[in-house]
Design an enzyme around this catalytic site. Structure first.
Site, mmCIF file in Angstrom:
data_model
loop_
_atom_site.group_PDB
_atom_site.id
_atom_site.type_symbol
_atom_site.label_atom_id
_atom_site.label_comp_id
_atom_site.label_asym_id
_atom_site.label_seq_id
_atom_site.Cartn_x
_atom_site.Cartn_y
_atom_site.Cartn_z
ATOM 1 N N ASP A 128 52.355 39.890 23.793
ATOM 2 C CA ASP A 128 52.771 41.195 23.276
ATOM 3 C C ASP A 128 54.145 41.162 22.604
ATOM 4 O OD1 ASP A 128 50.451 42.165 24.327
ATOM 5 O OD2 ASP A 128 51.370 43.071 26.093
ATOM 6 N N GLN A 274 42.192 37.613 21.617
ATOM 7 C CA GLN A 274 43.567 37.389 21.129
ATOM 8 C C GLN A 274 44.376 36.468 22.032
ATOM 9 O OE1 GLN A 274 45.087 41.569 19.593
ATOM 10 N NE2 GLN A 274 43.397 41.774 21.026
#
Ligand code: F6P
Length: 342
Positions: A128, A274
């Site tokens: 992130d 991802q």
């Protein structure tokens, strides 16, 4: 010295490169020995570990996931948790120091243990990219690469059907992946948790792109909520920690966009894809350098610090510096991308 390594929290491409960098630097520069704890704090608390000789890290920098396994186990919870128990595990097994590779939760646990006197150094990790005190975290580049490849594919099917395509990417609290993957793939709108955006504005961007004959492409971070719709969007369940489960924003937005614009709309959640697979070259190099530097930190007894990327340099910062604030997308970065919307 005999050094323990653990990986904790959500996995991240590059974890194995950190482990390899640490073990090779430790063996070649200092003649240290290494052990790997299985599944994060769970393995530390249960004294569940295995030896990590040089042969154990051969060729692993390019492998996704983590050879140690990971979990979201809390260092302080349960019978074996807390500084006294963990200190006893290290002492009983002649382990002189611990390298904790993890995100916010892991580093917060490590920081508390350091305050209680345990010899721990940290390596920041998250796809992130929301950890403060470091410019980038490894895994972020790989996540972007995967997202862009997927979004490019969504665009061709969107173009064929003249549809609006919504791609939901990870980012519970921040929109770094959405910002970078959206810019790279030429999105007509990027929606991130940091920026409150109305349905009217979103539909305006969709209509503008459609009026120019384009199939509108929206990239949305999972933590985004449209302005004024907080209550309606709060019913996305809770996870095992009682935190709001965020996945699903794409599926919630798509019918609203279709209803308001009359443009057929489809949503795709990229999800854990991802986080999977091989790390990019950038992430392998960054992760290897961080792993190597973490052993230098151990050798200096720099407990309570983590290694960090500043520009092109790997520095040492107090772990708490990464924990004070989430690194959010700044408005100037968002406004820059916004010029390209619509
Ligand atoms: O912390 C990284 C992250 O990928 C978030 O973006 C996402 O919300 C979360 O992990 C998913 O976690 P889990 O793998 O536990 O479902």
């Amino acid at each position: 010295m005999r050094i323990g390594i653990m990986t904790s929290g959500g996995d991240c491409p590059g974890l194995n490169a950190v482990i390899r960098g640490a073990v090779l630097n430790g063996i070649k520069s200092y003649e240290h020995e290494f052990v790997g704890f299985r599944d994060g704090w769970r393995g530390v608390k249960d004294a569940d570990f295995f030896e990590l000789p040089r042969t154990a890290v051969r060729g692993i920098a390019k492998q996704g996931g983590t050879i140690l396994g990971t979990s979201r186990t809390n260092a302080f919870e349960g019978e074996n948790g807390g500084p006294e128990n963990i200190s006893a595990v290290l002492k009983d097994n002649n382990i002189d120091a611990l390298i904790a590779i993890g995100g916010e939760g892991t580093l917060a646990g490590a920081q508390r243990l350091c305050e209680a006197g345990l010899p721990i150094v940290g390596v920041p990790k998250t796809i992130d990219n929301d950890l403060d005190a470091t410019d980038y975290t490894f895994g972020f580049d790989t996540a972007n690469q995967i997202a862009v490849e997927a979004i490019d594919r969504l665009r061709t099917t969107g173009d064929s059907h003249h549809r609006c395509m919504v791609a939901e990417v990870m980012g519970r609290h921040v929109g770094w992946i959405a910002l970078h993957a959206g810019m790279a793939s030429g999105a007509h709108a990027i929606l991130i948790p940091e920026v409150s955006t109305s349905m009217e504005q979103i539909c305006q961007w969709v209509n503008e792109a459609h009026d120019r004959g384009r199939a509108p492409l929206i990239v949305v971070a999972e933590g985004f909520v449209p302005e004024g719709m907080e209550e309606a969007f709060s019913v996305r369940g809770v996870d095992t920690f009682g935190r709001a489960r965020l996945g699903g924003i794409g599926e919630m937005l798509a019918p609203l966009i279709e209803e308001r614009t009359g443009i057929e709309t489809r949503a795709t959640v990229l999800g854990h894809i991802q986080r999977g697979g091989v790390p990019t070259a950038f992430d392998r190099v960054l992760a290897t350098r961080l792993g190597m530097a973490s052993v230098d930190s151990v050798d200096d007894g720099a407990w309570g610090t983590m290694v960090a990327l500043h520009g092109t340099k790997i520095n040492r910062v107090p772990m708490r510096a990464a924990l004070n604030n989430l690194k959010r997308v700044p408005m100037d970065r968002y406004n820059e991308a916004k010029i390209l919307f619509g």
